[in-house]
Design a protein around this motif. Structure first.
Motif, PDB file in Angstrom:
ATOM      1  N   ASN B 362       0.802  -1.214   0.000  1.00  0.00           N
ATOM      2  CA  ASN B 362       0.000   0.000   0.000  1.00  0.00           C
ATOM      3  C   ASN B 362       0.840   1.271   0.000  1.00  0.00           C
ATOM      4  OD1 ASN B 362      -2.361   1.362   0.036  1.00  0.00           O
ATOM      5  ND2 ASN B 362      -3.206   0.201   1.741  1.00  0.00           N
ATOM      6  N   GLN B 363       1.865   1.289   0.862  1.00  0.00           N
ATOM      7  CA  GLN B 363       2.764   2.441   0.923  1.00  0.00           C
ATOM      8  C   GLN B 363       4.009   2.144   0.076  1.00  0.00           C
ATOM      9  OE1 GLN B 363       1.786   5.131   2.809  1.00  0.00           O
ATOM     10  NE2 GLN B 363      -0.067   3.996   3.321  1.00  0.00           N
ATOM     11  N   GLY B 364       3.865   1.264  -0.894  1.00  0.00           N
ATOM     12  CA  GLY B 364       5.031   0.813  -1.639  1.00  0.00           C
ATOM     13  C   GLY B 364       5.351   1.692  -2.835  1.00  0.00           C
ATOM     14  N   VAL B 365       6.390   1.278  -3.550  1.00  0.00           N
ATOM     15  CA  VAL B 365       6.933   2.089  -4.637  1.00  0.00           C
ATOM     16  C   VAL B 365       5.888   2.371  -5.718  1.00  0.00           C
ATOM     17  CG1 VAL B 365       8.714   2.171  -6.411  1.00  0.00           C
ATOM     18  CG2 VAL B 365       9.211   1.140  -4.184  1.00  0.00           C
ATOM     19  N   ILE B 366       5.188   1.323  -6.156  1.00  0.00           N
ATOM     20  CA  ILE B 366       4.240   1.504  -7.259  1.00  0.00           C
ATOM     21  C   ILE B 366       3.115   2.458  -6.871  1.00  0.00           C
ATOM     22  CG2 ILE B 366       2.501   0.305  -8.656  1.00  0.00           C
ATOM     23  CD1 ILE B 366       4.423  -2.039  -8.820  1.00  0.00           C
ATOM     24  N   ASN B 367       2.547   2.220  -5.695  1.00  0.00           N
ATOM     25  CA  ASN B 367       1.470   3.104  -5.246  1.00  0.00           C
ATOM     26  C   ASN B 367       1.963   4.538  -5.057  1.00  0.00           C
ATOM     27  OD1 ASN B 367      -1.242   2.143  -4.981  1.00  0.00           O
ATOM     28  ND2 ASN B 367      -0.448   0.581  -3.576  1.00  0.00           N
ATOM     29  N   ASP B 368       3.167   4.694  -4.521  1.00  0.00           N
ATOM     30  CA  ASP B 368       3.734   6.031  -4.326  1.00  0.00           C
ATOM     31  C   ASP B 368       3.846   6.764  -5.658  1.00  0.00           C
ATOM     32  OD1 ASP B 368       3.867   5.871  -1.640  1.00  0.00           O
ATOM     33  OD2 ASP B 368       6.020   5.425  -1.518  1.00  0.00           O
ATOM     34  N   ILE B 369       4.336   6.045  -6.656  1.00  0.00           N
ATOM     35  CA  ILE B 369       4.500   6.681  -7.973  1.00  0.00           C
ATOM     36  C   ILE B 369       3.148   7.059  -8.556  1.00  0.00           C
ATOM     37  CG2 ILE B 369       5.217   6.243 -10.355  1.00  0.00           C
ATOM     38  CD1 ILE B 369       7.522   4.612  -9.250  1.00  0.00           C
ATOM     39  N   LEU B 370       2.178   6.166  -8.421  1.00  0.00           N
ATOM     40  CA  LEU B 370       0.850   6.450  -8.960  1.00  0.00           C
ATOM     41  C   LEU B 370       0.234   7.663  -8.273  1.00  0.00           C
ATOM     42  CD1 LEU B 370      -0.682   2.878  -9.393  1.00  0.00           C
ATOM     43  CD2 LEU B 370       0.230   4.390 -11.146  1.00  0.00           C
ATOM     44  N   VAL B 371       0.434   7.775  -6.972  1.00  0.00           N
ATOM     45  CA  VAL B 371      -0.101   8.933  -6.250  1.00  0.00           C
ATOM     46  C   VAL B 371       0.632  10.203  -6.692  1.00  0.00           C
ATOM     47  CG1 VAL B 371      -0.264  10.018  -3.977  1.00  0.00           C
ATOM     48  CG2 VAL B 371      -0.891   7.627  -4.252  1.00  0.00           C
ATOM     49  N   TRP B 372       1.919  10.098  -6.841  1.00  0.00           N
ATOM     50  CA  TRP B 372       2.755  11.237  -7.240  1.00  0.00           C
ATOM     51  C   TRP B 372       2.351  11.730  -8.635  1.00  0.00           C
ATOM     52  CZ3 TRP B 372       7.118  11.433 -10.791  1.00  0.00           C
ATOM     53  CH2 TRP B 372       7.842  12.639 -10.687  1.00  0.00           C
ATOM     54  N   LEU B 373       2.003  10.783  -9.494  1.00  0.00           N
ATOM     55  CA  LEU B 373       1.576  11.146 -10.844  1.00  0.00           C
ATOM     56  C   LEU B 373       0.102  11.533 -10.891  1.00  0.00           C
ATOM     57  CD1 LEU B 373       3.327   8.332 -12.930  1.00  0.00           C
ATOM     58  CD2 LEU B 373       3.972  10.743 -12.827  1.00  0.00           C
ATOM     59  N   HIS B 374      -0.539  11.529  -9.730  1.00  0.00           N
ATOM     60  CA  HIS B 374      -1.970  11.858  -9.618  1.00  0.00           C
ATOM     61  C   HIS B 374      -2.850  10.915 -10.429  1.00  0.00           C
ATOM     62  CE1 HIS B 374      -1.304  15.391  -7.210  1.00  0.00           C
ATOM     63  NE2 HIS B 374      -0.334  15.728  -8.043  1.00  0.00           N
ATOM     64  N   ILE B 375      -2.391   9.698 -10.615  1.00  0.00           N
ATOM     65  CA  ILE B 375      -3.245   8.716 -11.314  1.00  0.00           C
ATOM     66  C   ILE B 375      -4.261   8.143 -10.320  1.00  0.00           C
ATOM     67  CG2 ILE B 375      -3.261   6.492 -12.523  1.00  0.00           C
ATOM     68  CD1 ILE B 375      -0.519   7.279 -13.660  1.00  0.00           C
ATOM     69  N   VAL B 376      -3.806   7.911  -9.096  1.00  0.00           N
ATOM     70  CA  VAL B 376      -4.765   7.539  -8.049  1.00  0.00           C
ATOM     71  C   VAL B 376      -4.636   8.553  -6.916  1.00  0.00           C
ATOM     72  CG1 VAL B 376      -4.648   5.078  -8.574  1.00  0.00           C
ATOM     73  CG2 VAL B 376      -3.155   6.034  -6.823  1.00  0.00           C
ATOM     74  N   SER B 377      -5.724   8.677  -6.126  1.00  0.00           N
ATOM     75  CA  SER B 377      -5.671   9.622  -5.010  1.00  0.00           C
ATOM     76  C   SER B 377      -5.036   8.954  -3.801  1.00  0.00           C
ATOM     77  CB  SER B 377      -7.084  10.083  -4.667  1.00  0.00           C
ATOM     78  OG  SER B 377      -7.795   8.977  -4.151  1.00  0.00           O
ATOM     79  N   GLU B 378      -4.665   9.779  -2.823  1.00  0.00           N
ATOM     80  CA  GLU B 378      -4.001   9.269  -1.620  1.00  0.00           C
ATOM     81  C   GLU B 378      -4.856   8.196  -0.932  1.00  0.00           C
ATOM     82  OE1 GLU B 378      -0.876  10.128  -0.376  1.00  0.00           O
ATOM     83  OE2 GLU B 378      -1.287   8.525   1.059  1.00  0.00           O
ATOM     84  N   SER B 379      -6.175   8.434  -0.933  1.00  0.00           N
ATOM     85  CA  SER B 379      -7.035   7.481  -0.228  1.00  0.00           C
ATOM     86  C   SER B 379      -7.395   6.294  -1.119  1.00  0.00           C
ATOM     87  CB  SER B 379      -8.310   8.179   0.239  1.00  0.00           C
ATOM     88  OG  SER B 379      -8.946   8.747  -0.883  1.00  0.00           O
ATOM     89  N   GLY B 380      -7.131   6.438  -2.416  1.00  0.00           N
ATOM     90  CA  GLY B 380      -7.542   5.366  -3.321  1.00  0.00           C
ATOM     91  C   GLY B 380      -6.397   4.481  -3.758  1.00  0.00           C
TER      92      GLY B 380
END
Lengths: 370, 521
Positions: B362-380
């Motif tokens: 959840n707090q991993g590299v892939i999710n971090d990148i997706l959040v950073w790129l605004h592809i998914v939201s912090e809560s999603g």
């Protein structure tokens, strides 16, 4: 027979007998343990002092405690047990004893009395949960949580039922992938009095009740199977709170300095100790007995607490627990048995779980996959 | 003239027969030589691979422990029916007493207890408790009364004689003969001398029961006189109910369920483990479906197959282009690419799995990148681990080389001229690939698929680490029963079913595709 022959013969016997006497005890031992920090504490507290006193004894470690029960059974069936001393949790010791794979022993004969002369059977007392089990430490399964993830304006959790309170403490949980402990906590937080937990859990309705309570957090739970999982999940911020062994939490908090705190409430006491495999050859058995006698003394058990935060199983050892060997902090307050930590505790009910483990585990796994 | 022709025929017939015989001999010698050459390997495989597997699988039906530990009880239970709903008679309790006494001395009763506890909860502690108490039963009053009658009853020698006499005629005192047999078995195992061991309470209990039940008794010798005297006296003996003794330890002994379980699992071979593996159970009433809340294995078998197929398909999809590139790029590029394929192959399985944990959590590299790129939201943040997705991703990665390598070696043998020829005849790129190249690469897909599928079906470390609850396989349960619950019979049954399923799929594959069409290069 002439006198000369007699002399020759007797000196020959003496020559043969002398090395035999020295060989009464084998000069090597294979000890099985869990690896990691725990095994290291045993190395420092037991094995190194023993080797200092007996420099010709070599010790081989085998980090197989996790699957010791199965491996010992396989070795026994193959007729070639290569282990001399095996570190297992008490429930495994009971299983091994039931299977006839561990040696039954007499505590007062095998173990040294306390320094004031209290016999070992009294000094260990209730900790002798099986005829084969030589208790070493008391550990507990308890809950740790991320202090920085407690919602603002809320008090940090103080009781176990925070686990089930997703409204006040949102976030993922980490629980062990087996029914033991989880079922007890679920019932307790569903309003069952502590003394009635096992009576309730014996009934179908009680089990359904526990599962229903666990259902409320099922979707927010990561189920772990290795003791190292929860500390890692906490350190990564993956979960808000999770259960694990108190020693693991100690190292996350004190050694790795993570923003994690412990919830000692309703910690479940469990025991870990040695068993000697059944039917060892005499010389190896003699060596193991010697080792066990010397390294389960009051002082030896207290020494182990210098390296890991588990409480010694002898009641006479408690006052001798000192400072952590590297960190230099007082260890007594980190022991699960410390009065401040042990206000509300539960003792693992070995006999009960030996009966219900197979049945409840099947139900628990089926519940998990649903 | 005809004589000569006939004899000629005969000679030639004989000659061809000789020729055949010597040819056969030569062939046989050749075969033997070939067999001798492979003998070391054959023996090695038989001894270290086939034999242990057969031995392990045999445990799925083997169930001798019940009749070995409680031989008398099993016999006595023949006359009892579970459906009667009643507790068995005193005779069955007596038989259990003799059996349990011997088993407890030999410390075999707890083993049986854990075995039967797999079937009915509570038997484990019932046997443990009863075993602890069985040598302190109140049946010692029989010993006291017999020795008061005649001190000779307390002598080991009397019982040695008794055993000899009963050997010839066990029906004279049937229970005594049976109890003596158990007693001598015990002494033999413990290497005690029958001439010095004081007789146990079970012997007196059995003798009392025989005499009071009017067994014929012995006809001649000193013992005949002793038993005759005792027979007169037993009517006046103080008695104790063995059944009450057991109930005193634990009143579960009154529960027909316990006895039904012992009876249902008394045969030397059982289908109980196999029934459990398919969510049925063998109960005292017969075969029943497991209650809803305990059905798990069928679901896991299906999941294992479906997920292994999914992993296989994703390996094909990801592996095919890579293998194609490997086979068609110039050497210097393809070598680098090959190293990239092989590098993870040489890395430890655990390391690769743990690396996926770091990436996918959840707090991993892939999710971090997706959040950073605004592809998914912090809560999603996406749930990529501790579920089926995690297992499929990690296992596809781990098994990919097993798909790429066979594909690559097959593709390398496809001459590039075929594609060129197709194009020169007017095919588009796609048609040339699909009609000419792809069919020739199918044997590679077949080989890769079989490898990946069969490896995937037996995986358990990766699903255990990244599978959470929805991504675990049947092999995880097998591992649990081998190493934790020690229910090796059930593990063997689950393993046998898995093995048969794989063999059937292999057979089906051979039927549909043909195993000759599989190529590893």
């Amino acid at each position: 027979m002439t006198l000369k022959n007699v002399l020759l013969a007797s000196s020959a016997i003496a020559l043969i007998a002398a090395p035999l006497a020295a060989q009464d005890m084998a000069d090597s031992m294979t000890i099985v343990s869990w690896g990691g920090a725990y095994q290291n504490s045993q190395l420092k507290a037991y094995v190194e002092p023993y080797q200092e006193a007996n420099p010709d004894v070599s010790v081989t470690w085998d980090e197989s405690s996790n699957e010791a029960v199965a491996k010992l059974r396989a070795m026994d069936e193959a007729g070639n047990v290569t282990w001399d001393l095996v570190d297992v949790v008490a429930s495994d010791a009971i299983r091994l004893c039931d299977e006839g794979l561990a040696m039954e022993y007499d505590p007062d004969e095998l173990l040294a009395p306390a320094e004031d002369g209290t016999p070992a059977s009294e000094d260990f007392g209730d900790m002798l949960v099986s005829d084969c089990f030589i208790p070493q430490i008391v550990y507990s399964t308890t809950v740790g949580y991320r202090t920085d993830m407690v919602p603002e304006g809320t008090d940090p959790p103080t009781d176990i039922c925070a686990l089930f309170d997703l409204d006040t403490y949102p976030g993922q949980r980490a629980l062990e992938k087996r029914p033991i402990n989880n079922m007890e906590w679920a019932l307790y937080c569903d309003g069952v009095a502590k003394d009635d937990i096992y009576d309730v859990l014996e009934t179908e309705e009680g089990q359904d009740r526990a599962f229903a309570k666990l259902d409320t957090i099922k979707d927010d739970t990561v189920w772990w199977s290795a003791g190292a999982d929860t500390p890692q999940l906490l350190a990564d911020g993956e979960v808000f709170m999770g259960s694990t062994y108190n020693g693991r939490l100690f190292s996350v908090i004190e050694e790795q300095d993570q923003p994690v705190a412990m919830l000692w409430d309703m910690q479940v006491f469990d025991l870990d100790g040695w068993i000697i495999p059944a039917n060892l050859p005499e010389d190896r058995l003699a060596r193991v007995k010697d080792f066990v006698k010397k390294e389960t003394t009051t002082q030896a058990l207290a020494d182990q607490a210098k390296y890991i935060s588990y409480g010694p199983a002898r009641s006479s050892s408690a006052p001798l627990v000192g400072k952590h060997d590297e960190l230099g902090i007082e260890m007594a307050q980190h022991m699960p048995t410390d009065p401040a930590n042990a206000k509300n505790t539960l003792l693992y009910n070995y006999e009960w779980w030996a009966d219900y483990r197979d049945d409840l585990d099947a139900k628990f796994q089926a519940w998990l996959t649903r | 003239m005809s004589d000569i022709a006939e004899s000629d025929d005969r000679i030639s017939a004989e000659g061809s027969r000789d020729l055949k015989r010597s040819l056969n001999r030569a062939l046989r010698a050749q075969k033997m030589r070939a067999l001798m050459l492979i003998a070391p390997l054959l023996i090695f495989i038989l001894v270290t691979f086939i034999a242990p597997i057969v031995d392990m699988l045999f445990r799925s039906v083997e169930n001798e422990i019940v009749s070995d530990t409680l031989p008398r009880t099993v016999l006595a239970l023949d006359d009892w029916e579970y459906t009667s709903g009643e507790t068995p008679s005193e005779a069955v309790f007596a038989a259990l007493y003799y059996d349990l006494f011997v088993a407890a001395e030999l410390k075999e009763h707890t083993r049986l207890g854990s075995r039967l506890n797999y079937e009915t909860t509570g038997i484990s502690s019932l046997f443990r408790k009863s075993g602890r108490r069985v040598d302190r039963f109140d049946t010692d009053i029989y010993a006291d009364q017999f020795t008061a009658l005649d001190p000779a009853w307390g002598e080991p020698a009397t019982w040695t004689m008794m055993s000899e006499a009963l050997d010839d005629d066990p029906d004279a005192l049937p229970e005594t003969a049976s109890a003596l047999e158990g007693w001598h078995h015990l002494l033999k195992v413990e290497r005690d001398d029958p001439a010095t061991e004081a007789p146990a309470d079970i012997l007196f209990t059995a003798l009392y029961r025989d005499l009071s039940a009017g067994a014929p008794g012995l006809n001649d010798g000193d013992l005949a006189a002793m038993t005759a005297t005792a027979r007169q006296a037993v009517d006046g003996f103080e008695t104790v109910s063995i059944r009450d003794q057991f109930v005193d330890v634990d009143d579960s002994w009154l529960d027909p369920e316990i006895w039904g379980t012992i009876k249902a699992y008394a045969p030397k071979y059982t289908i109980g483990y196999f029934l459990k593996s398919v969510d049925y159970q063998l109960t005292p009433e017969g075969i029943e479906k497991q209650p809803e809340d305990q059905q798990i294995y069928i679901r896991l078998f299906v999941r294992t197959l479906v997920m292994s197929l999914t992993i296989m398909v994703s390996c094909i999809v990801l592996g095919y282009p890579v293998a194609f590139l490997l086979a068609n790029l110039p050497m210097r590029y393809s070598n680098v690419l090959m190293i990239l394929v092989l590098l993870p192959f040489w890395t430890s399985l655990l390391v690769r799995t743990s690396a996926w944990k770091v990436l996918l959590q959840n707090q991993g590299v892939i999710n971090d990148i997706l959040v950073w790129l605004h592809i998914v939201s912090e809560s999603g943040r996406l749930a990529l681990i501790n579920n089926q997705t995690g297992t499929i991703i990690a296992m596809t990665h781990i098994l990919l080389p097993f798909m790429i390598l066979p594909l690559y070696s097959v593709m390398q043998t496809i001459p590039p001229t075929y594609m060129r020829a197709a194009k020169s005849l007017g095919a588009t790129d796609w048609t040339a690939f699909w009609r000419v190249y792809f069919p020739q690469s199918v044997p590679g897909i077949g080989a890769g698929s079989i490898l990946v599928f069969i490896l995937a079906i037996g995986y358990y470390i990766t699903p255990e680490l990244v599978g959470g609850t929805s991504g675990i396989f049947i092999s995880n349960r097998i591992a649990y029963h081998i190493s934790s619950s020690l229910n090796w019979g059930l593990a063997a049954a689950l393993g046998s079913i898995l093995l048969v399923a794989v063999l059937m799929l292999y057979w089906a594959y051979d039927r549909i595709v043909g195993i000759d069409n599989v190529k590893l290069g």
